[in-house]
Design a protein around this motif. Structure first.
Motif, PDB file in Angstrom:
ATOM      1  N   GLY A 192     -17.490  44.446  -6.028  1.00 25.64           N
ATOM      2  CA  GLY A 192     -17.403  44.448  -7.149  1.00 25.64           C
ATOM      3  C   GLY A 192     -16.322  42.927  -8.262  1.00 25.64           C
ATOM      4  N   THR A 193     -16.433  42.205  -8.187  1.00 26.10           N
ATOM      5  CA  THR A 193     -16.300  40.892  -8.933  1.00 26.10           C
ATOM      6  C   THR A 193     -15.531  41.489 -10.255  1.00 26.10           C
ATOM      7  OG1 THR A 193     -18.104  40.411 -10.005  1.00 26.10           O
ATOM      8  CG2 THR A 193     -18.117  39.922  -7.227  1.00 26.10           C
TER       9      THR A 193
ATOM     10  N   GLY B 214     -13.142  49.557 -18.154  1.00 22.70           N
ATOM     11  CA  GLY B 214     -12.497  48.978 -17.384  1.00 22.70           C
ATOM     12  C   GLY B 214     -10.707  48.618 -17.356  1.00 22.70           C
TER      13      GLY B 214
ATOM     14  N   ALA C 278     -23.428  40.385 -10.316  1.00 22.02           N
ATOM     15  CA  ALA C 278     -22.401  39.645  -9.222  1.00 22.02           C
ATOM     16  C   ALA C 278     -22.626  40.899  -8.484  1.00 22.02           C
ATOM     17  CB  ALA C 278     -21.141  39.727 -10.133  1.00 22.02           C
TER      18      ALA C 278
HETATM   19  C1  LIG Z   1     -18.243  54.795  -8.495  1.00 18.95           C
HETATM   20  C2  LIG Z   1     -17.042  53.472  -9.294  1.00 18.95           C
HETATM   21  C3  LIG Z   1     -16.404  53.238 -10.207  1.00 18.95           C
HETATM   22  C4  LIG Z   1     -15.352  52.316 -10.776  1.00 18.95           C
HETATM   23  N1  LIG Z   1     -14.695  52.213 -11.103  1.00 18.95           N
HETATM   24  C5  LIG Z   1     -14.033  51.121 -11.787  1.00 18.95           C
HETATM   25  C6  LIG Z   1     -12.725  51.294 -12.406  1.00 18.95           C
HETATM   26  O1  LIG Z   1     -11.783  52.059 -12.572  1.00 18.95           O
HETATM   27  N2  LIG Z   1     -12.624  50.383 -13.208  1.00 18.95           N
HETATM   28  C7  LIG Z   1     -13.072  48.739 -13.274  1.00 18.95           C
HETATM   29  O2  LIG Z   1     -12.839  48.733 -13.777  1.00 18.95           O
HETATM   30  N3  LIG Z   1     -14.420  49.075 -12.521  1.00 18.95           N
HETATM   31  C8  LIG Z   1     -14.855  49.999 -12.339  1.00 18.95           C
HETATM   32  N4  LIG Z   1     -15.926  50.289 -11.762  1.00 18.95           N
HETATM   33  C9  LIG Z   1     -16.994  48.671 -11.880  1.00 18.95           C
HETATM   34  C10 LIG Z   1     -16.371  47.785 -10.752  1.00 18.95           C
HETATM   35  O3  LIG Z   1     -15.620  47.098 -11.657  1.00 18.95           O
HETATM   36  C11 LIG Z   1     -17.564  47.069 -11.214  1.00 18.95           C
HETATM   37  O4  LIG Z   1     -17.437  45.875 -10.104  1.00 18.95           O
HETATM   38  C12 LIG Z   1     -16.621  45.723 -12.336  1.00 18.95           C
HETATM   39  O5  LIG Z   1     -17.402  46.649 -13.357  1.00 18.95           O
HETATM   40  C13 LIG Z   1     -18.815  45.174 -12.434  1.00 18.95           C
HETATM   41  O6  LIG Z   1     -18.517  44.012 -11.449  1.00 18.95           O
HETATM   42  P1  LIG Z   1     -19.977  43.536 -10.557  1.00 18.95           P
HETATM   43  O7  LIG Z   1     -19.658  42.361  -9.965  1.00 18.95           O
HETATM   44  O8  LIG Z   1     -20.451  44.702  -9.876  1.00 18.95           O
HETATM   45  O9  LIG Z   1     -21.226  43.206 -11.921  1.00 18.95           O
HETATM   46  P2  LIG Z   1     -22.543  43.339 -12.050  1.00 18.95           P
HETATM   47  O10 LIG Z   1     -22.323  44.972 -11.582  1.00 18.95           O
HETATM   48  O11 LIG Z   1     -23.090  42.803 -10.874  1.00 18.95           O
HETATM   49  O12 LIG Z   1     -22.918  43.022 -13.141  1.00 18.95           O
HETATM   50  C14 LIG Z   1     -22.630  42.948 -14.340  1.00 18.95           C
HETATM   51  C15 LIG Z   1     -22.798  43.107 -15.376  1.00 18.95           C
HETATM   52  O13 LIG Z   1     -22.214  41.675 -16.233  1.00 18.95           O
HETATM   53  C16 LIG Z   1     -23.328  40.892 -15.900  1.00 18.95           C
HETATM   54  N5  LIG Z   1     -22.150  39.899 -15.274  1.00 18.95           N
HETATM   55  C17 LIG Z   1     -21.551  39.768 -14.281  1.00 18.95           C
HETATM   56  N6  LIG Z   1     -21.431  38.660 -13.481  1.00 18.95           N
HETATM   57  C18 LIG Z   1     -21.652  37.433 -14.092  1.00 18.95           C
HETATM   58  C19 LIG Z   1     -21.790  36.245 -14.747  1.00 18.95           C
HETATM   59  N7  LIG Z   1     -21.126  35.457 -13.897  1.00 18.95           N
HETATM   60  N8  LIG Z   1     -21.977  36.133 -15.846  1.00 18.95           N
HETATM   61  C20 LIG Z   1     -22.756  36.590 -16.925  1.00 18.95           C
HETATM   62  N9  LIG Z   1     -23.021  37.412 -17.095  1.00 18.95           N
HETATM   63  C21 LIG Z   1     -21.883  38.687 -15.443  1.00 18.95           C
HETATM   64  C22 LIG Z   1     -24.033  41.450 -15.166  1.00 18.95           C
HETATM   65  O14 LIG Z   1     -24.732  41.089 -15.891  1.00 18.95           O
HETATM   66  C23 LIG Z   1     -24.234  43.054 -15.846  1.00 18.95           C
HETATM   67  O15 LIG Z   1     -24.422  43.009 -17.179  1.00 18.95           O
HETATM   68  C24 LIG Z   1     -16.902  51.207 -11.066  1.00 18.95           C
HETATM   69  C25 LIG Z   1     -18.114  51.000 -10.915  1.00 18.95           C
HETATM   70  C26 LIG Z   1     -18.331  52.518  -9.732  1.00 18.95           C
HETATM   71  C27 LIG Z   1     -19.899  51.793  -9.219  1.00 18.95           C
END
Ligand SMILES: Cc1cc2nc3c(=O)[nH]c(=O)nc-3n(C[C@H](O)[C@H](O)[C@H](O)COP(=O)(O)OP(=O)(O)OC[C@H]3O[C@@H](n4cnc5c(N)ncnc54)[C@H](O)[C@@H]3O)c2cc1C
Lengths: 283, 790
Positions: free
Chosen positions: A110-111, A123, A32
């Protein structure tokens, strides 16, 4: 670091996405926002052969009112969620928790669905979904199915979403007028929660009529503090909240890491539960 | 857009930095931007183990991978596997182990280099690492310093039969002073290990330059000049065939004051393969392979009378060297050695430092290098002494510090501080801080049992800048000098080239050096080009570290500019047909005294020198001057830093509410740059107190191996700093300057920690280990409640 080479597709519909996952077999992975997945790939902790980018599927983006609930497309960014007026009115706990996720850059990419599907115990959103009894719509080769929050989170980094499935949206029952607060405890402003407490309360005549509490990072999965919720019914002051919060760590199984050991996490859980409820109640 | 500058007052003005436009607009050249045709990309296989014997290493698999051109382990590299140099053998009997660039038979820390792959692109080089076969026989890892020097410990270097690198002693006489004392306070402080964590990871490109035997090395370094000498010695490549260039460098903090194994490898392989070779480190590599800083166990003892007169100080250190010695690894604690007495007068000072090998990443200089450690120890122990005596901590300081009329003052450690005015800086800081108001709030919170307690942290520090008088370095067995060089060339068009031996990596030398030259030569700042960090264009220099660039390099600029004016004066006198004595130089023009109409601007003199048509007899054409200056002494910036700390006693979480500092860095060339240096230093010093700290597990695995676990603060974690300065010019430096690069990082750490302990003292807490993470603070409170305080 540099990830291992992979193939990449960017479907524009859920059906295409499901088909791509089926074709890619067990080495296919949904992406995502990539904010959790890319670090995994760059550190070479994972090496999927196919990335199915679901960030441009219209049906998975956006926020709507379905009558009793607010339905949020899984690929809606954190930024969009926290600034949405429907979310702020009916699911304010989610808006508040989302505002504490990482930093603005990451929230723009992020989503919400990515966070929930990733199911990192640290999370911030899983505890919110648990507290609010959210419903998850999942699409796969066999069609679509709905899963409640209590069944969605299965284990450490594991959810009910199968390897060949996609999380389409998440539905949060409307809770207009509820007080809400997410108490996140971390060391730097942009760090992950050591412990987080998601609390939302319905007030009635100056008392807490109903409370819902989800706990972050005190177990492999988000934990509902049900005994605290029960004890809070009718609470009229801070002392009553403090008494109820004493049982907040019951039923948790916190781990030890470089920031906190289990004993300290239990202590924090009690203190932060009290604070979160007091703030949610507006006291 | 050109800023119009009154050149006569260019010195001392907060003008915007010349280099910022190119840096902020992405129009600069980092080393990684350099793309040469035919480049081979190097990837490094690093040890996942802290200590192991390599029982089998086979790189042949990598050679079969796509786009791979070569692969080397130590065996394949043979003679080219140079040893990383250490230039500071601090004692005659120091133990100096071999430090091959690629590990031979054994690995000694997580991140040690085992093999390299060279491919036509970085992606395939990284992939091919996985095709290298290595078998390890794990050996016991020596991780903690105390166990390393205890009986029966395994050795990091078997052939040496000891984990003690050296023992250094200074002083004597403490016992006598202590015998007269009414009060003795002892504490053990842990000055934890830190990672420099500069923003731009390291990168090296080396290329044989075809038309000559020259190999050019572009590298993200603080020390192109020193590195050239060291690479020549290590590789055997004639020094005259080596050119080292540091393009724009994105931060160093001491972490790029080094001759790294990767620099040796890239240079050797470019020579061997006859092609450009490039290596860019990942953040993950940086965490294990860039040298670390600090890491001392400090046993501190202070003796005083019951009235609070300090009598003596005893310092016993264990200093972690890591697995190998790098450029000045053993010397870092000695840079702090002279500063433990700080700003205080006392009769006796004993110092003992034991350097210890462990199976960890080597340590070396990190912002402050030795002085943050000493400042932490003295400023923390002074607060403990005040608590023991029941004295106000600032009063105790005032009672013992060197008064402004007592300068120059020779300290018990043997240094002569030329100037200082601790009274003035402190008075200003107290005023900006509202010290009395905050003390009143603290009393209220204590009385009401507020769960959030308030503490006030003080740090009245001084430090030693301007590395260094060469004779002093020689006496300390450092193998180089501490001079600095400047050449100034006046071009025929009136523009100026100022060639400096300093090597900026964020400090703004291009602007500040222009300001100094402008104020002497009367040439506008924008007409001065500062040339630096390239041994081909600026052949002489000792580079940038230890807050030396202005303190030492600034003197060379002044001397060269003054000399240039003197040469020009002779030509001008000839042109104006009068004697040299009758010429005055005002605002960039030579004028006949008493007849200001008869004048010749410097630019016109430069043109005359260029044409050579009408020069006085014996004067050579062209107008340039150079100077190499060895500083007369160190300089001693000082200041008073105050921190208001809120401590949540329920959770242990700490909040920095207010931070005030008044620094005296002497004469300021550009106050805006001074402020920037102070801010950055504060952030790093505060980070040591609250956030940063390397953690190894008992097997020597780095637990803080990414920036998710090794916590760096962002702007969101820090308040708006309230900064001010007092100006007490240095008397040993011709410009009156002292140095500001490290002050913030040195002063702030004890201010923060003193504030935390001050908040918690009524609860029985008398120390908190760094970083003051919430659990650490909470545990300290719990232990005190249980009666377990030290
Ligand atoms: C430096 C840093 C700090 C962060 N700090 C925090 C924080 O304080 N709190 C917090 O909650 N998060 C934090 N995050 C995580 C952030 O919120 C991410 O965006 C989130 O965890 C994942 O969202 P994404 O859309 O980027 O997913 P992706 O990275 O694209 O995917 C994450 C996982 O989910 C799966 N996935 C994604 N979408 C779907 C879907 N629609 N259906 C099935 N599987 C799916 C993917 O296959 C993968 O395994 C941080 C990230 C970073 C890099």
């Amino acid at each position: 670091m540099i990830p291992v080479a992979f193939d990449y597709v960017r479907p524009t519909s859920i059906d295409e996405a499901v088909a791509a996952l089926a074709a890619g077999g067990e080495d296919a992975k949904v992406m995502a926002g990539g904010q959790s997945l890319m670090p995994v790939l760059r550190l070479r902790l994972g090496a999927p052969s196919l990335i199915v980018d679901c960030s441009r599927i219209d049906e998975m983006i956006g926020i709507r009112d379905s009558g009793d609930a607010i339905v949020i497309g899984s690929a809606t960014t954190h930024h969009a969620v926290m600034h949405d007026s429907l979310v702020n009115e009916y699911v304010s706990l989610l808006a508040k928790a989302t505002a504490t996720v990482a930093d603005p850059q990451i929230r723009h990419r992020g989503t919400m669905g990515g966070s929930l599907a990733h199911a990192d115990p640290a999370g911030d959103l899983p505890a919110v979904a648990a507290a609010l009894d959210a419903t998850f719509t999942i699409a796969g080769p066999g069609g679509r199915r709905s899963v409640g929050a209590s069944d969605f989170f299965v284990d450490y980094f594991t959810t009910a979403v199968g390897d060949d499935e996609v999380l389409v949206n998440v539905s949060f029952p409307k809770r207009a007028g509820w007080g809400a607060h997410y108490e996140k405890f971390n060391r730097t402003a942009q760090a992950w929660a050591i412990v987080g407490v998601a609390a939302t309360v319905r007030m009635d005549g100056g008392r807490i009529a109903e409370a819902r509490i989800g706990l972050t990072n005190v177990a492999p999965m988000p934990v509902r503090a049900r005994s605290v919720e029960a004890a809070l019914a009718g609470a009229a002051d801070i002392a009553a909240v403090a008494a109820a919060a004493e049982s907040a760590a019951d039923g948790t199984s916190p781990t030890t890491d470089i920031h906190a050991d289990a004993e300290y996490r239990n202590h924090l859980t009690r203190v932060l539960t009290r604070r979160a409820v007091v703030k949610a109640a507006g006291w | 857009m050109t800023e119009v500058i009154d050149t006569a007052t260019a010195m001392g003005r907060p003008i915007r930095r010349k280099e910022d436009a190119r840096l902020l607009h992405g129009q600069t050249n980092w080393t990684d931007n350099i793309q040469l045709p035919g480049t081979l990309h190097m990837a490094i296989l690093r040890s996942p183990m802290a200590h192991a014997r390599i029982t089998n290493l086979d790189v042949s698999g990598a050679l079969k991978m796509p786009n791979v051109v070569a692969a080397f382990g130590a065996a394949e590299l043979g003679e080219l596997n140079g040893s990383v140099p250490c230039v500071w053998p601090v004692t005659d009997d120091i133990v100096m182990p071999a430090f091959p660039a690629l590990a031979v038979d054994k690995v000694r820390h997580v991140g040690d280099c085992i093999a390299v792959v060279l491919a036509t692109d970085a992606v395939h080089a990284a992939d091919a690492l996985e095709a290298i076969q290595v078998d390890y026989e794990p050996l016991p890892a020596v991780v903690s310093m105390e166990s390393a020097i205890s009986e029966g410990s395994a050795f990091v270097h078997d052939d040496k039969g000891t984990n003690t690198c050296y023992v250094y002693n200074l002083g004597g006489g403490y016992d006598e002073a202590a015998a007269k004392a009414d009060v003795i306070v002892k504490r053990r402080f842990i000055n934890q290990r830190l990672i420099p964590a500069f923003m731009e990871p390291r990168c090296v490109v080396a290329a044989p330059m075809g038309m000559s035997d020259e190999i050019t090395i572009w590298t993200s370094t603080q020390i192109p000049h020193v590195l050239r000498v060291l690479l020549a010695l290590v590789t055997g490549i004639p020094e005259n065939n080596l050119r080292v260039v540091a393009p724009d460098v994105g931060g160093g903090f001491g972490g790029k004051l080094q001759c790294y194994r990767e620099e040796i490898l890239v240079t050797q392989l470019a020579r061997k393969l006859g092609r450009p070779v490039k290596w860019t480190e990942t953040r993950s590599e940086d965490m294990v392979a860039t040298h670390h800083g600090r890491d001392q166990i400090q046993d501190i003892e202070i003796a005083a009378t019951s009235e609070g007169k300090m009598l003596g100080l005893k310092v016993t250190l264990l200093a972690n060297m890591g697995a190998y010695l790098q450029i000045i690894t053993p010397g870092v604690p000695l840079l702090g050695m002279f500063m433990y007495p700080g700003i205080y007068k006392m009769d006796a000072y004993d110092f003992k430092c034991t350097g210890v090998f462990t199976n960890t990443t080597p340590t070396d200089a990190y912002r402050g290098a030795g002085r943050p450690e000493s400042t932490y120890a003295i400023e923390r122990i002074v607060d403990e002494l005040a608590a023991e005596l029941g004295m106000e901590p600032m009063e105790l300081r005032k009672k013992n510090w060197i008064k402004h009329e007592e300068f120059p003052f020779t300290t018990v450690a043997g240094l002569t501080y030329d100037t200082g005015n601790y009274e003035a800086a402190t008075a200003r800081a107290l005023e900006l801080f509202d010290y009395d108001g905050l003390r009143a709030e603290q009393a209220e919170r204590r009385a009401s049992g507020d769960p959030v307690q308030l503490g006030i942290g003080i740090s009245t520090f001084t430090e030693m800048c301007g590395l260094a008088p060469s004779r002093t370095l020689g006496a300390l067995k450092y193998v180089a000098g501490g001079w600095e060089h400047c050449t100034i060339r006046l071009l025929p068009t009136g523009k100026v080239e100022l060639v400096t031996g300093t090597s900026p990596h964020g400090q703004g030398h291009e602007t500040a050096w222009s300001q100094i030259a402008s104020s002497i030569l009367g040439v506008p700042v924008e007409d001065i080009e500062v040339i630096h960090s390239d041994t081909g264009r600026s052949p002489y220099g000792m580079d940038t570290y230890g807050s030396r660039s202005l303190a030492v390099g600034g003197q060379a600029i002044k001397k060269a500019a003054d000399r240039l004016v003197e040469k020009a004066r002779v030509i001008a006198a000839h042109q104006l047909e009068c004697s040299v004595e009758d010429i005055e130089f005002v605002n960039g023009s030579f004028r006949v005294k008493g007849d200001p109409e008869k004048a010749q601007p410097l630019g016109a003199v430069a043109f005359e020198a260029f044409t050579g048509h009408n020069l006085p007899p014996g004067v050579e054409p062209t107008l340039s001057a150079e100077a190499t200056v060895d500083p007369e002494d160190f300089s001693y910036p000082h200041g008073t830093h105050l921190a208001a700390m809120e401590v949540d006693t329920e959770t242990g979480k700490v909040k920095l509410r207010k931070y005030v500092c008044v620094d005296d860095v002497g004469v300021q060339v550009n106050p805006m740059i001074v402020e920037g240096q102070v801010h950055g230093g504060l952030a790093q010093g505060i980070a040591q107190a609250l956030y940063e700290g390397v953690i190894y597990d008992e097997d020597g695995n780095l637990k803080t191996a990414s920036l998710a676990d090794y916590l760096l603060p962002s702007a969101m974690d820090l308040p708006s700093f309230i900064t001010d300065t007092t100006v007490t010019p240095s008397t040993t430096h011709p410009l009156g300057t002292k140095g500001v690069g490290e002050a913030g990082a040195i002063a702030s750490t004890p201010a923060i920690m003193n504030g935390i302990v001050d908040a918690l003292r009524p609860l029985g807490v008398n120390d908190v280990t760094m970083p003051a993470a919430p659990m650490t603070v909470w545990r300290a409170i719990q232990a005190a409640k249980a009666g377990g305080a030290a």
